[in-house]
Design a protein around this motif. Structure first.
Motif, PDB file in Angstrom:
ATOM      1  N   ARG A 224      89.096  42.657  24.585  1.00 29.73           N
ATOM      2  CA  ARG A 224      87.674  43.007  24.617  1.00 29.73           C
ATOM      3  C   ARG A 224      87.320  43.979  25.739  1.00 29.73           C
ATOM      4  O   ARG A 224      86.250  44.575  25.742  1.00 29.73           O
ATOM      5  N   LYS A 225      88.239  44.122  26.669  1.00 29.74           N
ATOM      6  CA  LYS A 225      88.027  45.092  27.739  1.00 29.74           C
ATOM      7  C   LYS A 225      88.077  46.520  27.204  1.00 29.74           C
ATOM      8  O   LYS A 225      87.483  47.440  27.768  1.00 29.74           O
ATOM      9  N   PHE A 226      88.773  46.695  26.081  1.00 30.68           N
ATOM     10  CA  PHE A 226      88.988  48.035  25.546  1.00 30.68           C
ATOM     11  C   PHE A 226      88.110  48.365  24.351  1.00 30.68           C
ATOM     12  O   PHE A 226      87.713  49.510  24.160  1.00 30.68           O
ATOM     13  N   THR A 227      87.799  47.369  23.508  1.00 29.30           N
ATOM     14  CA  THR A 227      87.063  47.649  22.275  1.00 29.30           C
ATOM     15  C   THR A 227      86.428  46.378  21.731  1.00 29.30           C
ATOM     16  O   THR A 227      86.845  45.263  22.064  1.00 29.30           O
ATOM     17  N   ASP A 228      85.435  46.555  20.870  1.00 29.99           N
ATOM     18  CA  ASP A 228      84.816  45.423  20.175  1.00 29.99           C
ATOM     19  C   ASP A 228      85.404  45.233  18.782  1.00 29.99           C
ATOM     20  O   ASP A 228      85.051  44.291  18.075  1.00 29.99           O
ATOM     21  N   THR A 229      86.286  46.156  18.361  1.00 26.24           N
ATOM     22  CA  THR A 229      86.855  46.109  17.007  1.00 26.24           C
ATOM     23  C   THR A 229      88.368  46.032  17.098  1.00 26.24           C
ATOM     24  O   THR A 229      89.054  47.052  17.113  1.00 26.24           O
ATOM     25  N   THR A 230      88.886  44.828  17.187  1.00 24.10           N
ATOM     26  CA  THR A 230      90.332  44.644  17.296  1.00 24.10           C
ATOM     27  C   THR A 230      90.934  44.296  15.941  1.00 24.10           C
ATOM     28  O   THR A 230      90.248  43.840  15.020  1.00 24.10           O
ATOM     29  N   VAL A 231      92.233  44.518  15.827  1.00 21.65           N
ATOM     30  CA  VAL A 231      93.016  44.073  14.678  1.00 21.65           C
ATOM     31  C   VAL A 231      94.184  43.255  15.213  1.00 21.65           C
ATOM     32  O   VAL A 231      94.859  43.665  16.162  1.00 21.65           O
ATOM     33  N   LYS A 232      94.401  42.096  14.641  1.00 19.13           N
ATOM     34  CA  LYS A 232      95.464  41.205  15.097  1.00 19.13           C
ATOM     35  C   LYS A 232      96.774  41.511  14.376  1.00 19.13           C
ATOM     36  O   LYS A 232      96.784  41.758  13.172  1.00 19.13           O
ATOM     37  N   ILE A 233      97.869  41.505  15.131  1.00 20.43           N
ATOM     38  CA  ILE A 233      99.196  41.483  14.521  1.00 20.43           C
ATOM     39  C   ILE A 233      99.565  40.019  14.355  1.00 20.43           C
ATOM     40  O   ILE A 233      99.843  39.312  15.330  1.00 20.43           O
ATOM     41  N   GLU A 234      99.549  39.544  13.124  1.00 27.89           N
ATOM     42  CA  GLU A 234      99.795  38.126  12.857  1.00 27.89           C
ATOM     43  C   GLU A 234     101.271  37.749  12.998  1.00 27.89           C
ATOM     44  O   GLU A 234     101.600  36.694  13.535  1.00 27.89           O
ATOM     45  N   ASN A 235     102.130  38.625  12.497  1.00 27.20           N
ATOM     46  CA  ASN A 235     103.550  38.277  12.494  1.00 27.20           C
ATOM     47  C   ASN A 235     104.371  39.522  12.198  1.00 27.20           C
ATOM     48  O   ASN A 235     103.877  40.481  11.590  1.00 27.20           O
ATOM     49  N   ILE A 236     105.626  39.505  12.644  1.00 37.43           N
ATOM     50  CA  ILE A 236     106.610  40.522  12.279  1.00 37.43           C
ATOM     51  C   ILE A 236     107.893  39.798  11.907  1.00 37.43           C
ATOM     52  O   ILE A 236     108.370  38.938  12.654  1.00 37.43           O
ATOM     53  N   VAL A 237     108.439  40.142  10.743  1.00 37.21           N
ATOM     54  CA  VAL A 237     109.731  39.580  10.336  1.00 37.21           C
ATOM     55  C   VAL A 237     110.706  40.737  10.112  1.00 37.21           C
ATOM     56  O   VAL A 237     110.298  41.841   9.749  1.00 37.21           O
TER      57      VAL A 237
END
Length: 365
Positions: A224-237
């Protein structure tokens, strides 16, 4: 979870007058414009660049870039896994997930335009087995041609079937300002294009060019320090399984699709590694988005490679995966220049040219 908080891209093109560092600086400037503030200190800089040493005689490039960007960081390194830049995404994700770093600048850059195609194709062939493939003159194009022939025979398809992919990719690229080949084509142009390795034609091959993209990844607490619109990386396989030409199986892609616990469907956005038209068909089938032998039958119902894919956005080596990540991020927050796509999730498939090594990234807004 791990958060994406900003991205910066340059248009993929032929930049004879720019170095890798010049391109990264331009992408970084675009990132700075998108975030609330850009700190002088970032915990790590991870670089996806496969050919900077062979084509630009440039080693320790991650260290050099951190200094040129004015970033203070205690961790900087380059990840090389052929054209599978997803390995760099995995490294950045792992640093955040493990708590080793709270902020990572993920950078992708590769540059091809300074050398003639004959030399570039020779360097790209380093990805093949050194003893029994590269040394006897085989290229990835020849492997893809054999794969296409096998597909055509097994599923009773003619060449016209494969024109569906470049048609769709060029249509998508028209609205993408970051794309290299922003023009539509028709079926006749594709079918009459130059034969590269029969039956593979020019429009079946992703267009190699120069590009740089940066993505800022942080912990949730810091995002939140950088933006109000984040996208989560849920997982990497991830998976490393060789392509099975005889049985027409891209085993590594099937494996990552099985490993991912999140169900994929047509409501999501996808970025796949379409180094060749036939690979695009096999990847869609391996991910479960199409039935075997029918990879291109429902393209209009899938949000796949909306920016034109490697075919028309362009193919800047392992920087490709960072472009895929950046564009998926922009789509999910509704800020991509192409226009808003109503989707909650995005999936990124990064592989090498022939699908021997794969990473599948799940993202959620």
């Amino acid at each position: 979870m791990v958060s994406i908080v900003g991205s910066g891209l340059v248009k993929i093109d032929r930049y004879y007058e720019f170095s890798e560092s010049d391109l990264v600086i331009e992408a970084y400037k675009n990132l700075i414009l998108k975030v609330k503030e850009m700190p002088s200190s970032i915990d790590a800089l991870i670089l996806a660049s496969t050919y900077s040493d062979t084509l630009s005689k440039n080693l320790m490039l991650a260290f050099k870039l951190s200094n040129k960007l004015g970033i203070k960081t205690s961790i900087s390194f380059r990840v090389e896994n052929g054209d599978n830049g997803g390995s760099a995404i995995l490294a950045a994700y792992s640093l955040i997930k493990s708590g080793i770093a709270n902020s990572v600048l993920l950078v992708g850059v590769d540059k091809f335009s300074d050398y003639p195609s004959k030399y570039v194709n020779d360097v790209i062939s380093y990805n093949l087995g050194n003893e029994y493939e590269y040394q006897v003159g085989l290229t990835p194009h020849a492997h893809a041609a054999l794969l296409m022939k096998r597909y055509m025979k097994k599923f009773s398809k003619d060449y016209e079937y494969f024109t569906k992919w470049p048609l769709k990719m060029h249509e998508n690229a028209v609205e993408n300002p970051y794309a290299y080949l922003r023009f539509k084509v028709d079926k006749k142009v594709i079918m009459d294009s130059q034969i590269i390795s029969e039956p593979l034609r020019l429009f079946d091959i992703a267009a190699r060019a120069d590009g740089a993209s940066v993505v800022l990844i942080t912990s949730d607490e810091l995002s939140r320090k950088f933006t109000d619109t984040t996208v989560k990386i849920e997982n990497i396989v991830s998976s490393n399984l060789p392509l099975d030409l005889a049985n027409l199986e891209v085993n590594s892609v099937r494996d990552v699709a099985k490993k991912l616990s999140i169900r994929m469907n047509s409501n999501h956005i996808y970025e796949i590694h379409d180094s060749y038209s036939v690979l695009a068909a096999l990847e869609l089938e391996s991910l479960g988005l199409a039935k075997d032998g029918n990879g291109f039958d429902n393209l209009d119902s899938l949000n796949v490679n909306l920016g034109g894919g490697l075919k028309a956005r362009g193919y800047p080596g392992s920087a490709t995966a960072v472009y895929q990540l950046a564009e998926l991020y922009l789509h999910l927050i509704g800020e991509h220049p192409r226009g808003k796509i109503d989707a909650e999730r995005g999936f990124l498939l990064s592989t090498d040219d022939l699908g021997n090594s794969s990473h599948l990234v799940a993202m959620m807004r």
